[in-house]
Write a protein that holds these residues in place. Structure first.
Motif, PDB file in Angstrom:
ATOM      1  N   SER A  12     -21.005  -8.596 -27.906  1.00 41.37           N
ATOM      2  CA  SER A  12     -22.111  -9.268 -28.593  1.00 41.37           C
ATOM      3  C   SER A  12     -22.433 -10.604 -27.954  1.00 41.37           C
ATOM      4  CB  SER A  12     -21.759  -9.513 -30.063  1.00 41.37           C
ATOM      5  OG  SER A  12     -21.552  -8.303 -30.744  1.00 41.37           O
ATOM      6  N   TRP A  13     -23.657 -11.050 -28.215  1.00 38.68           N
ATOM      7  CA  TRP A  13     -24.059 -12.405 -27.842  1.00 38.68           C
ATOM      8  C   TRP A  13     -24.961 -12.950 -28.938  1.00 38.68           C
ATOM      9  CZ3 TRP A  13     -29.266 -13.231 -27.376  1.00 38.68           C
ATOM     10  CH2 TRP A  13     -30.072 -12.158 -27.038  1.00 38.68           C
ATOM     11  N   ASN A  14     -25.016 -14.282 -29.024  1.00 38.38           N
ATOM     12  CA  ASN A  14     -25.810 -14.959 -30.032  1.00 38.38           C
ATOM     13  C   ASN A  14     -26.451 -16.179 -29.391  1.00 38.38           C
ATOM     14  OD1 ASN A  14     -25.991 -17.283 -32.139  1.00 38.38           O
ATOM     15  ND2 ASN A  14     -25.909 -15.430 -33.380  1.00 38.38           N
ATOM     16  N   ALA A  15     -27.782 -16.233 -29.427  1.00 33.23           N
ATOM     17  CA  ALA A  15     -28.530 -17.384 -28.910  1.00 33.23           C
ATOM     18  C   ALA A  15     -29.011 -18.200 -30.103  1.00 33.23           C
ATOM     19  CB  ALA A  15     -29.719 -16.907 -28.073  1.00 33.23           C
ATOM     20  N   LEU A  16     -28.678 -19.466 -30.119  1.00 37.71           N
ATOM     21  CA  LEU A  16     -29.009 -20.328 -31.253  1.00 37.71           C
ATOM     22  C   LEU A  16     -30.219 -21.199 -30.921  1.00 37.71           C
ATOM     23  CD1 LEU A  16     -28.121 -21.173 -34.103  1.00 37.71           C
ATOM     24  CD2 LEU A  16     -26.650 -22.885 -33.024  1.00 37.71           C
ATOM     25  N   PHE A  17     -31.207 -21.172 -31.798  1.00 40.12           N
ATOM     26  CA  PHE A  17     -32.423 -21.961 -31.603  1.00 40.12           C
ATOM     27  C   PHE A  17     -32.441 -23.209 -32.471  1.00 40.12           C
ATOM     28  CE2 PHE A  17     -33.655 -17.472 -30.918  1.00 40.12           C
ATOM     29  CZ  PHE A  17     -33.891 -17.545 -29.558  1.00 40.12           C
ATOM     30  N   VAL A  18     -31.965 -23.100 -33.713  1.00 37.03           N
ATOM     31  CA  VAL A  18     -32.002 -24.202 -34.668  1.00 37.03           C
ATOM     32  C   VAL A  18     -30.672 -24.248 -35.400  1.00 37.03           C
ATOM     33  CG1 VAL A  18     -33.124 -25.066 -36.777  1.00 37.03           C
ATOM     34  CG2 VAL A  18     -34.502 -23.931 -35.011  1.00 37.03           C
ATOM     35  N   GLY A  19     -30.166 -25.442 -35.658  1.00 35.75           N
ATOM     36  CA  GLY A  19     -28.960 -25.613 -36.457  1.00 35.75           C
ATOM     37  C   GLY A  19     -27.695 -25.527 -35.634  1.00 35.75           C
ATOM     38  N   ASP A  20     -26.579 -25.530 -36.336  1.00 37.91           N
ATOM     39  CA  ASP A  20     -25.256 -25.470 -35.722  1.00 37.91           C
ATOM     40  C   ASP A  20     -24.434 -24.377 -36.393  1.00 37.91           C
ATOM     41  OD1 ASP A  20     -25.673 -27.784 -34.052  1.00 37.91           O
ATOM     42  OD2 ASP A  20     -25.323 -29.037 -35.821  1.00 37.91           O
ATOM     43  N   LYS A  21     -23.612 -23.688 -35.581  1.00 38.14           N
ATOM     44  CA  LYS A  21     -22.717 -22.635 -36.076  1.00 38.14           C
ATOM     45  C   LYS A  21     -21.304 -22.932 -35.586  1.00 38.14           C
ATOM     46  CE  LYS A  21     -25.940 -18.692 -35.908  1.00 38.14           C
ATOM     47  NZ  LYS A  21     -25.648 -17.937 -37.127  1.00 38.14           N
ATOM     48  N   ARG A  22     -20.333 -22.726 -36.449  1.00 37.76           N
ATOM     49  CA  ARG A  22     -18.939 -22.810 -36.037  1.00 37.76           C
ATOM     50  C   ARG A  22     -18.399 -21.395 -35.886  1.00 37.76           C
ATOM     51  NH1 ARG A  22     -13.578 -25.046 -39.143  1.00 37.76           N
ATOM     52  NH2 ARG A  22     -12.156 -24.722 -37.393  1.00 37.76           N
ATOM     53  N   TRP A  23     -17.830 -21.129 -34.723  1.00 40.31           N
ATOM     54  CA  TRP A  23     -17.253 -19.824 -34.397  1.00 40.31           C
ATOM     55  C   TRP A  23     -15.746 -19.963 -34.236  1.00 40.31           C
ATOM     56  CZ3 TRP A  23     -20.012 -15.259 -33.280  1.00 40.31           C
ATOM     57  CH2 TRP A  23     -21.398 -15.390 -33.227  1.00 40.31           C
ATOM     58  N   ILE A  24     -15.031 -18.951 -34.684  1.00 41.03           N
ATOM     59  CA  ILE A  24     -13.614 -18.805 -34.359  1.00 41.03           C
ATOM     60  C   ILE A  24     -13.444 -17.384 -33.842  1.00 41.03           C
ATOM     61  CG2 ILE A  24     -12.972 -18.204 -36.747  1.00 41.03           C
ATOM     62  CD1 ILE A  24     -10.732 -20.211 -34.393  1.00 41.03           C
ATOM     63  N   LEU A  25     -12.838 -17.263 -32.673  1.00 44.19           N
ATOM     64  CA  LEU A  25     -12.628 -15.958 -32.043  1.00 44.19           C
ATOM     65  C   LEU A  25     -11.152 -15.802 -31.703  1.00 44.19           C
ATOM     66  CD1 LEU A  25     -15.437 -17.322 -30.448  1.00 44.19           C
ATOM     67  CD2 LEU A  25     -15.690 -14.880 -30.226  1.00 44.19           C
ATOM     68  N   PHE A  26     -10.662 -14.582 -31.832  1.00 45.57           N
ATOM     69  CA  PHE A  26      -9.287 -14.243 -31.471  1.00 45.57           C
ATOM     70  C   PHE A  26      -9.317 -13.011 -30.586  1.00 45.57           C
ATOM     71  CE2 PHE A  26      -8.630 -16.646 -35.330  1.00 45.57           C
ATOM     72  CZ  PHE A  26      -7.437 -17.310 -35.129  1.00 45.57           C
ATOM     73  N   PRO A  27      -8.424 -12.936 -29.607  1.00 46.28           N
ATOM     74  CA  PRO A  27      -8.385 -11.758 -28.734  1.00 46.28           C
ATOM     75  C   PRO A  27      -7.983 -10.498 -29.507  1.00 46.28           C
ATOM     76  CG  PRO A  27      -6.683 -13.349 -28.101  1.00 46.28           C
ATOM     77  CD  PRO A  27      -7.445 -13.946 -29.230  1.00 46.28           C
ATOM     78  N   PRO A  28      -8.306  -9.334 -28.954  1.00 43.06           N
ATOM     79  CA  PRO A  28      -7.996  -8.059 -29.620  1.00 43.06           C
ATOM     80  C   PRO A  28      -6.505  -7.845 -29.877  1.00 43.06           C
ATOM     81  CG  PRO A  28      -9.445  -7.692 -27.739  1.00 43.06           C
ATOM     82  CD  PRO A  28      -9.037  -9.136 -27.705  1.00 43.06           C
ATOM     83  N   SER A  29      -5.654  -8.539 -29.142  1.00 36.43           N
ATOM     84  CA  SER A  29      -4.210  -8.351 -29.290  1.00 36.43           C
ATOM     85  C   SER A  29      -3.660  -8.921 -30.596  1.00 36.43           C
ATOM     86  CB  SER A  29      -3.481  -9.004 -28.110  1.00 36.43           C
ATOM     87  OG  SER A  29      -3.794 -10.394 -28.058  1.00 36.43           O
ATOM     88  N   VAL A  30      -4.426  -9.751 -31.292  1.00 36.53           N
ATOM     89  CA  VAL A  30      -3.954 -10.340 -32.551  1.00 36.53           C
ATOM     90  C   VAL A  30      -4.057  -9.278 -33.647  1.00 36.53           C
ATOM     91  CG1 VAL A  30      -4.321 -12.149 -34.272  1.00 36.53           C
ATOM     92  CG2 VAL A  30      -4.653 -12.652 -31.831  1.00 36.53           C
ATOM     93  N   PRO A  31      -2.946  -8.991 -34.325  1.00 36.47           N
ATOM     94  CA  PRO A  31      -2.967  -7.947 -35.359  1.00 36.47           C
ATOM     95  C   PRO A  31      -3.835  -8.329 -36.561  1.00 36.47           C
ATOM     96  CG  PRO A  31      -0.708  -8.522 -34.748  1.00 36.47           C
ATOM     97  CD  PRO A  31      -1.607  -9.532 -34.108  1.00 36.47           C
ATOM     98  N   ARG A  32      -4.467  -7.323 -37.145  1.00 28.89           N
ATOM     99  CA  ARG A  32      -5.293  -7.521 -38.346  1.00 28.89           C
ATOM    100  C   ARG A  32      -4.514  -8.269 -39.432  1.00 28.89           C
ATOM    101  NH1 ARG A  32      -9.560  -5.498 -41.069  1.00 28.89           N
ATOM    102  NH2 ARG A  32     -10.152  -4.084 -39.420  1.00 28.89           N
ATOM    103  N   GLU A  33      -3.255  -7.906 -39.636  1.00 32.81           N
ATOM    104  CA  GLU A  33      -2.445  -8.503 -40.698  1.00 32.81           C
ATOM    105  C   GLU A  33      -2.278 -10.005 -40.510  1.00 32.81           C
ATOM    106  OE1 GLU A  33      -1.327  -5.872 -38.737  1.00 32.81           O
ATOM    107  OE2 GLU A  33      -2.119  -4.411 -40.161  1.00 32.81           O
ATOM    108  N   THR A  34      -2.276 -10.462 -39.260  1.00 30.11           N
ATOM    109  CA  THR A  34      -2.153 -11.893 -38.981  1.00 30.11           C
ATOM    110  C   THR A  34      -3.396 -12.636 -39.458  1.00 30.11           C
ATOM    111  OG1 THR A  34      -0.759 -11.447 -37.064  1.00 30.11           O
ATOM    112  CG2 THR A  34      -1.851 -13.602 -37.133  1.00 30.11           C
ATOM    113  N   LEU A  35      -4.554 -12.031 -39.276  1.00 26.89           N
ATOM    114  CA  LEU A  35      -5.815 -12.675 -39.628  1.00 26.89           C
ATOM    115  C   LEU A  35      -6.222 -12.437 -41.074  1.00 26.89           C
ATOM    116  CD1 LEU A  35      -7.747 -11.816 -36.357  1.00 26.89           C
ATOM    117  CD2 LEU A  35      -6.530 -13.932 -36.928  1.00 26.89           C
ATOM    118  N   HIS A  36      -5.632 -11.449 -41.711  1.00 27.47           N
ATOM    119  CA  HIS A  36      -5.963 -11.121 -43.098  1.00 27.47           C
ATOM    120  C   HIS A  36      -4.702 -11.064 -43.957  1.00 27.47           C
ATOM    121  CE1 HIS A  36     -10.210 -10.268 -42.439  1.00 27.47           C
ATOM    122  NE2 HIS A  36      -9.853  -9.680 -41.314  1.00 27.47           N
ATOM    123  N   PRO A  37      -3.974 -12.189 -44.081  1.00 22.62           N
ATOM    124  CA  PRO A  37      -2.782 -12.164 -44.941  1.00 22.62           C
ATOM    125  C   PRO A  37      -3.200 -12.007 -46.404  1.00 22.62           C
ATOM    126  CG  PRO A  37      -3.278 -14.416 -44.287  1.00 22.62           C
ATOM    127  CD  PRO A  37      -4.222 -13.517 -43.524  1.00 22.62           C
TER     128      PRO A  37
END
Length: 153
Positions: A12-37
């Motif tokens: 995916s890609w996202n082009a921003l025209f107005v405003g600000d967005k905060r993104w947090i990304l994790f590599p695929p190797s991080v287990p779901r359980e770690t991100l969804h305790p």
């Protein structure tokens, strides 16, 4: 949004025209359980009694879960996207985004040729076999597929 991976294996890609967005990304190797305790608040405990797991929204994740994950070497990317910037990430990356104010953006998800087999497999697994066949046929017709191991059902 919650912390997610694209269910069909798209990048995916996202082009921003107005405003600000905060993104947090994790590599695929991080287990779901770690991100969804499990949630420990009243709603989370009540849901757990019913056998349900309620994920946190992006803001809750960033406030409640992310601080505990810092410094664990998970490879996370935390950034603020400003107008005129484009954020892109490959298939399989976990991501969540919070609009910090009113925003206007254009986002697209796309399948890379090298991910075609996993994309069509995910589509079939999700009950979209006919659409997977169309995607595969289009890729073949446009000569983007050569010697890729694809399943057809």
């Amino acid at each position: 949004s919650v912390v997610v991976q694209d269910p069909w294996g798209y990048s995916s890609w996202n082009a921003l025209f107005v405003g600000d967005k905060r993104w947090i990304l994790f590599p695929p190797s991080v287990p779901r359980e770690t991100l969804h305790p499990p949630r420990t608040d009243l709603i989370g405990r009540a849901a757990a009694c019913l056998g349900l797991h309620l994920p946190r929204g992006a803001c809750e994740f960033m406030d409640e879960v992310l601080p505990a994950l810092r410094g664990q070497g998970l490879g996370e990317v935390d950034l603020v996207q400003r107008p005129g910037e484009v954020i892109a990430f490959p298939a399989g990356w976990w991501h969540a985004v919070v609009n910090l104010d009113a925003t206007l953006a254009w986002t697209e998800s796309f399948g890379r040729t090298r991910d075609l087999a996993s994309i069509t497999h995910a589509l079939r697994r999700g009950g979209l076999g006919d659409f997977a066949n169309v995607v595969q046929d289009e890729a073949t017709a446009t000569s983007v597929v050569q010697d890729l191991p694809l399943e057809r059902k």
